[in-house]
Motif scaffolding. Sequence first.
Motif, PDB file in Angstrom:
ATOM      1  N   GLU A  66       1.069  -1.272  -0.098  1.00 33.22           N
ATOM      2  CA  GLU A  66      -0.077   0.038   0.017  1.00 33.22           C
ATOM      3  C   GLU A  66       0.880   1.399   0.014  1.00 33.22           C
ATOM      4  O   GLU A  66       0.592   2.117  -0.595  1.00 33.22           O
ATOM      5  CB  GLU A  66      -0.711   0.082   1.230  1.00 33.22           C
ATOM      6  CG  GLU A  66      -1.887   0.972   1.133  1.00 33.22           C
ATOM      7  CD  GLU A  66      -2.856   1.033   0.125  1.00 33.22           C
ATOM      8  OE1 GLU A  66      -3.277   2.163  -0.125  1.00 33.22           O
ATOM      9  OE2 GLU A  66      -3.236   0.025  -0.558  1.00 33.22           O
ATOM     10  N   ALA A  67       1.826   1.019   0.691  1.00 37.37           N
ATOM     11  CA  ALA A  67       2.788   2.391   0.782  1.00 37.37           C
ATOM     12  C   ALA A  67       3.489   2.725  -0.547  1.00 37.37           C
ATOM     13  O   ALA A  67       3.567   3.748  -1.001  1.00 37.37           O
ATOM     14  CB  ALA A  67       3.815   2.060   1.709  1.00 37.37           C
ATOM     15  N   ALA A  68       3.745   1.510  -1.268  1.00 45.55           N
ATOM     16  CA  ALA A  68       4.368   1.793  -2.638  1.00 45.55           C
ATOM     17  C   ALA A  68       3.441   2.280  -3.535  1.00 45.55           C
ATOM     18  O   ALA A  68       3.885   3.122  -4.404  1.00 45.55           O
ATOM     19  CB  ALA A  68       5.190   0.088  -3.094  1.00 45.55           C
ATOM     20  N   LYS A  69       2.088   1.629  -3.398  1.00 51.65           N
ATOM     21  CA  LYS A  69       1.177   2.339  -4.264  1.00 51.65           C
ATOM     22  C   LYS A  69       1.007   3.918  -4.223  1.00 51.65           C
ATOM     23  O   LYS A  69       0.880   4.479  -5.136  1.00 51.65           O
ATOM     24  CB  LYS A  69      -0.054   1.464  -4.132  1.00 51.65           C
ATOM     25  CG  LYS A  69      -1.257   1.634  -5.065  1.00 51.65           C
ATOM     26  CD  LYS A  69      -2.475   1.069  -4.658  1.00 51.65           C
ATOM     27  CE  LYS A  69      -2.165  -0.536  -4.580  1.00 51.65           C
ATOM     28  NZ  LYS A  69      -3.532  -1.321  -4.266  1.00 51.65           N
ATOM     29  N   ILE A  98       3.102  -2.165  -9.336  1.00 49.21           N
ATOM     30  CA  ILE A  98       3.129  -0.795  -8.760  1.00 49.21           C
ATOM     31  C   ILE A  98       4.462  -0.109  -9.378  1.00 49.21           C
ATOM     32  O   ILE A  98       4.482   1.064  -9.488  1.00 49.21           O
ATOM     33  CB  ILE A  98       3.305  -0.958  -7.219  1.00 49.21           C
ATOM     34  CG1 ILE A  98       1.979  -1.312  -6.779  1.00 49.21           C
ATOM     35  CG2 ILE A  98       3.660   0.431  -6.662  1.00 49.21           C
ATOM     36  CD1 ILE A  98       1.815  -1.787  -5.350  1.00 49.21           C
ATOM     37  N   GLY A  99       5.573  -0.874  -9.496  1.00 54.30           N
ATOM     38  CA  GLY A  99       6.660  -0.440 -10.107  1.00 54.30           C
ATOM     39  C   GLY A  99       7.903  -0.252  -9.201  1.00 54.30           C
ATOM     40  O   GLY A  99       8.755   0.645  -9.304  1.00 54.30           O
ATOM     41  N   THR A 191       4.074  -6.798 -19.243  1.00 56.86           N
ATOM     42  CA  THR A 191       4.619  -6.489 -18.021  1.00 56.86           C
ATOM     43  C   THR A 191       5.097  -4.989 -17.817  1.00 56.86           C
ATOM     44  O   THR A 191       5.582  -4.347 -18.857  1.00 56.86           O
ATOM     45  CB  THR A 191       6.148  -7.249 -17.723  1.00 56.86           C
ATOM     46  OG1 THR A 191       6.957  -7.472 -19.017  1.00 56.86           O
ATOM     47  CG2 THR A 191       5.806  -8.951 -17.679  1.00 56.86           C
ATOM     48  N   PRO A 192       5.153  -4.348 -16.792  1.00 57.92           N
ATOM     49  CA  PRO A 192       5.378  -2.849 -16.568  1.00 57.92           C
ATOM     50  C   PRO A 192       6.704  -2.368 -16.691  1.00 57.92           C
ATOM     51  O   PRO A 192       7.047  -1.447 -17.040  1.00 57.92           O
ATOM     52  CB  PRO A 192       4.816  -2.475 -15.385  1.00 57.92           C
ATOM     53  CG  PRO A 192       4.747  -3.843 -14.327  1.00 57.92           C
ATOM     54  CD  PRO A 192       4.952  -5.079 -15.482  1.00 57.92           C
TER      55      PRO A 192
END
Length: 212
Positions: A66-69, A98-99, A191-192
């Motif tokens: 969640e923090a990374a998002k 998310i990356g 894939t991102p």
Amino acid sequence: MSPKRIVIADDHQILRDGIKALLLAMDDVTLVGEAANGSELIDLINRTTTDLILLDIRMPVMDGIEAAKIIRGKGYQMPILVLSMFDDFNFYDALLDIGVNGFLLKESGYNELSIAIKSALEGRAYFSPELMLKLLRSKKQETSIKVTERERELITLICKGFSTNEIAKQLNRSISAVEKARAELLVKTKTPNSTALAVHAIKHNLVNLSDI
């Protein structure tokens, strides 16, 4: 050149102290903040200039996913290296979407931490060799995606953590050609980023273990 500014987010003080000790022995990096959960991390990022985040997955109040998002949603693009355990595989796909820029075992020593930080700061993907072997030994997933030999060579070098410039030299191709080929592979594999591409390739047997 000013040292790169690093933030650690992990709810275990002992682990943070261990990483701090390793960072103190490194040149060109400095620890500028610590957080015990995702909420503290976001507050820290909002008020501190940060070049790289070392991020735990499982934390109270707000976890690493969640923090990374939220961090990426706010437009922050600094590299994020995930501090991982062997049984964290179920979270990897979400974090890759998310990356995040790589995965590092929590118990990694000085050499691996140094390599991982340098790779991430240079814009390269990093995946702990031990985690990669674990993933390679896990059950493979079937895929209908087919790659050419040239594409396989490129994916293999990405899995090894080479930069775009290094890949261009290895394959005797221009930087723009490598960037174009990688972009096409990201579309082909859905894939991102390069880290996600490397994990996808390993999961779906698109690269040979002996070549990595």
